[in-house]
Scaffold this motif. Structure first.
Motif, short mmCIF file in Angstrom:
data_model
loop_
_atom_site.label_atom_id
_atom_site.label_comp_id
_atom_site.label_asym_id
_atom_site.label_seq_id
_atom_site.Cartn_x
_atom_site.Cartn_y
_atom_site.Cartn_z
N GLU A 56 -7.33 -10.59 9.89
CA GLU A 56 -6.21 -11.19 10.63
C GLU A 56 -5.40 -10.08 11.30
OE1 GLU A 56 -3.83 -14.08 12.01
OE2 GLU A 56 -5.23 -14.69 10.45
N PRO A 57 -5.23 -10.12 12.64
CA PRO A 57 -4.55 -9.02 13.31
C PRO A 57 -3.04 -8.96 13.07
CG PRO A 57 -5.25 -10.66 14.90
CD PRO A 57 -5.80 -11.08 13.57
N TYR A 58 -2.40 -10.09 12.82
CA TYR A 58 -0.94 -10.06 12.66
C TYR A 58 -0.48 -10.86 11.44
CZ TYR A 58 3.95 -11.35 13.25
OH TYR A 58 5.26 -11.58 13.02
N GLY A 59 -0.85 -12.08 11.33
CA GLY A 59 -0.39 -12.93 10.24
C GLY A 59 0.59 -13.97 10.73
N LEU A 60 0.28 -14.61 11.85
CA LEU A 60 1.17 -15.61 12.44
C LEU A 60 1.42 -16.76 11.47
CD1 LEU A 60 2.79 -16.55 14.86
CD2 LEU A 60 0.71 -17.61 15.77
N VAL A 61 0.42 -17.16 10.70
CA VAL A 61 0.61 -18.26 9.75
C VAL A 61 1.67 -17.89 8.72
CG1 VAL A 61 -0.53 -19.66 7.97
CG2 VAL A 61 -1.72 -19.13 10.10
N VAL A 62 1.73 -16.62 8.33
CA VAL A 62 2.76 -16.15 7.40
C VAL A 62 4.14 -16.37 8.01
CG1 VAL A 62 3.72 -14.12 6.24
CG2 VAL A 62 1.23 -14.48 6.29
N HIS A 75 -3.48 -13.10 1.37
CA HIS A 75 -4.46 -12.03 1.24
C HIS A 75 -3.94 -10.81 1.96
CE1 HIS A 75 -8.77 -13.82 0.62
NE2 HIS A 75 -8.01 -14.00 -0.42
N GLY A 76 -4.12 -9.65 1.39
CA GLY A 76 -3.77 -8.41 2.08
C GLY A 76 -4.95 -7.99 2.94
N ARG A 77 -5.21 -8.73 4.00
CA ARG A 77 -6.38 -8.46 4.83
C ARG A 77 -5.96 -8.28 6.28
NH1 ARG A 77 -12.13 -11.57 4.60
NH2 ARG A 77 -13.13 -10.09 5.99
N GLY A 78 -6.58 -7.33 6.96
CA GLY A 78 -6.25 -7.08 8.36
C GLY A 78 -4.81 -6.61 8.48
N GLY A 79 -4.08 -7.19 9.41
CA GLY A 79 -2.70 -6.78 9.66
C GLY A 79 -1.68 -7.44 8.76
N ILE A 80 -2.10 -8.33 7.87
CA ILE A 80 -1.13 -9.05 7.04
C ILE A 80 -0.29 -8.13 6.17
CG2 ILE A 80 -0.89 -10.67 5.12
CD1 ILE A 80 -2.84 -12.49 6.53
N PRO A 81 -0.86 -7.16 5.48
CA PRO A 81 0.01 -6.30 4.65
C PRO A 81 1.09 -5.59 5.47
CG PRO A 81 -2.26 -5.99 4.02
CD PRO A 81 -2.28 -6.84 5.27
N ALA A 88 6.89 -11.26 4.13
CA ALA A 88 6.19 -12.05 3.12
C ALA A 88 6.67 -11.69 1.73
CB ALA A 88 4.69 -11.86 3.22
N VAL A 89 6.54 -12.61 0.85
CA VAL A 89 7.00 -12.42 -0.51
C VAL A 89 5.97 -11.70 -1.35
CG1 VAL A 89 7.88 -13.59 -2.52
CG2 VAL A 89 8.28 -14.54 -0.28
N GLY A 90 4.75 -12.14 -1.30
CA GLY A 90 3.72 -11.52 -2.12
C GLY A 90 2.41 -11.48 -1.37
N TRP A 91 1.61 -10.46 -1.61
CA TRP A 91 0.29 -10.40 -1.02
C TRP A 91 -0.61 -9.64 -1.96
CZ3 TRP A 91 -1.68 -5.60 0.35
CH2 TRP A 91 -0.75 -4.57 0.49
N SER A 92 -1.91 -9.90 -1.85
CA SER A 92 -2.88 -9.26 -2.72
C SER A 92 -4.08 -8.81 -1.92
CB SER A 92 -3.34 -10.24 -3.80
OG SER A 92 -4.14 -11.24 -3.21
N GLN A 93 -4.82 -7.90 -2.48
CA GLN A 93 -6.09 -7.52 -1.87
C GLN A 93 -7.07 -8.67 -2.08
OE1 GLN A 93 -6.56 -4.94 0.03
NE2 GLN A 93 -4.47 -4.30 -0.36
N PRO A 94 -7.95 -8.95 -1.12
CA PRO A 94 -8.88 -10.06 -1.28
C PRO A 94 -9.69 -9.99 -2.57
CG PRO A 94 -8.94 -9.29 0.97
CD PRO A 94 -8.06 -8.32 0.19
N THR A 95 -9.99 -8.78 -3.06
CA THR A 95 -10.78 -8.67 -4.28
C THR A 95 -10.01 -9.14 -5.51
OG1 THR A 95 -10.06 -6.38 -4.52
CG2 THR A 95 -12.18 -6.76 -3.42
N THR A 96 -8.68 -9.18 -5.45
CA THR A 96 -7.90 -9.62 -6.61
C THR A 96 -7.44 -11.06 -6.46
OG1 THR A 96 -5.79 -8.88 -5.70
CG2 THR A 96 -7.02 -7.30 -7.03
N TRP A 97 -7.83 -11.70 -5.36
CA TRP A 97 -7.33 -13.04 -5.04
C TRP A 97 -7.48 -14.05 -6.18
CZ3 TRP A 97 -3.94 -14.96 -2.00
CH2 TRP A 97 -3.92 -16.32 -1.74
N PRO A 98 -8.62 -14.16 -6.86
CA PRO A 98 -8.73 -15.20 -7.88
C PRO A 98 -7.70 -15.07 -9.00
CG PRO A 98 -10.89 -14.34 -7.34
CD PRO A 98 -9.86 -13.44 -6.67
#
Length: 133
Positions: A56-62, A75-81, A88-98
């Motif tokens: 995700e280049p920016y995180g517009l949904v956020v 998810h901490g993916r692409g430009g979201i972090p 944003a309040v909280g984010w995680s790396q995709p590998t820790t998502w579950p």
């Protein structure tokens, strides 16, 4: 927590085989909603889970969820972090998502009414232009 999904179905076979069988009382699909209904659905949610499957280049949904007054766990993916550090309040790396969402949802659900002000301050046209200048 119940899970409510909204958005277009781009792969009908995948939706029929993998998603539809899991729908029920705790997981609902609202469909591809027009803006008015999507804003209402997001605004009534306890939290928005944003899990892009691409960089995700920016995180517009956020930003949109926060503008509805809804806390976000993403998810901490692409430009979201980077874009989400300020909003944003909280984010995680995709590998820790579950393992991450339930802890993050409980820990971050306090944001509530402050989310909209944060989104307006950081994501509004005026706010962004001021920072660019």
């Amino acid at each position: 927590m119940p899970l409510v999904l909204a958005g277009p179905i781009s792969d009908h076979a995948y939706f029929s085989e993998r998603i539809e069988p899991q729908l029920g009382d705790s997981v609902r699909y609202l469909g591809h909603l027009v803006t008015e209904y999507l804003v209402a659905a997001v605004g009534m949610s306890a939290v928005a889970l944003v899990a892009p499957q691409w960089d995700e280049p920016y995180g517009l949904v956020v930003a949109e969820a926060l503008a509805c007054g809804t806390p976000v766990v993403a998810h901490g993916r692409g430009g979201i972090p980077e874009s989400s550090r300020r909003i944003a309040v909280g984010w995680s790396q995709p590998t820790t998502w579950p393992r991450c969402p339930s802890r993050s949802v409980r820990r971050n659900s306090w944001l509530g009414p402050h989310a909209r002000a944060r989104a307006v301050n950081h994501c509004s046209e005026r706010g962004m232009v001021n920072r660019y200048v």
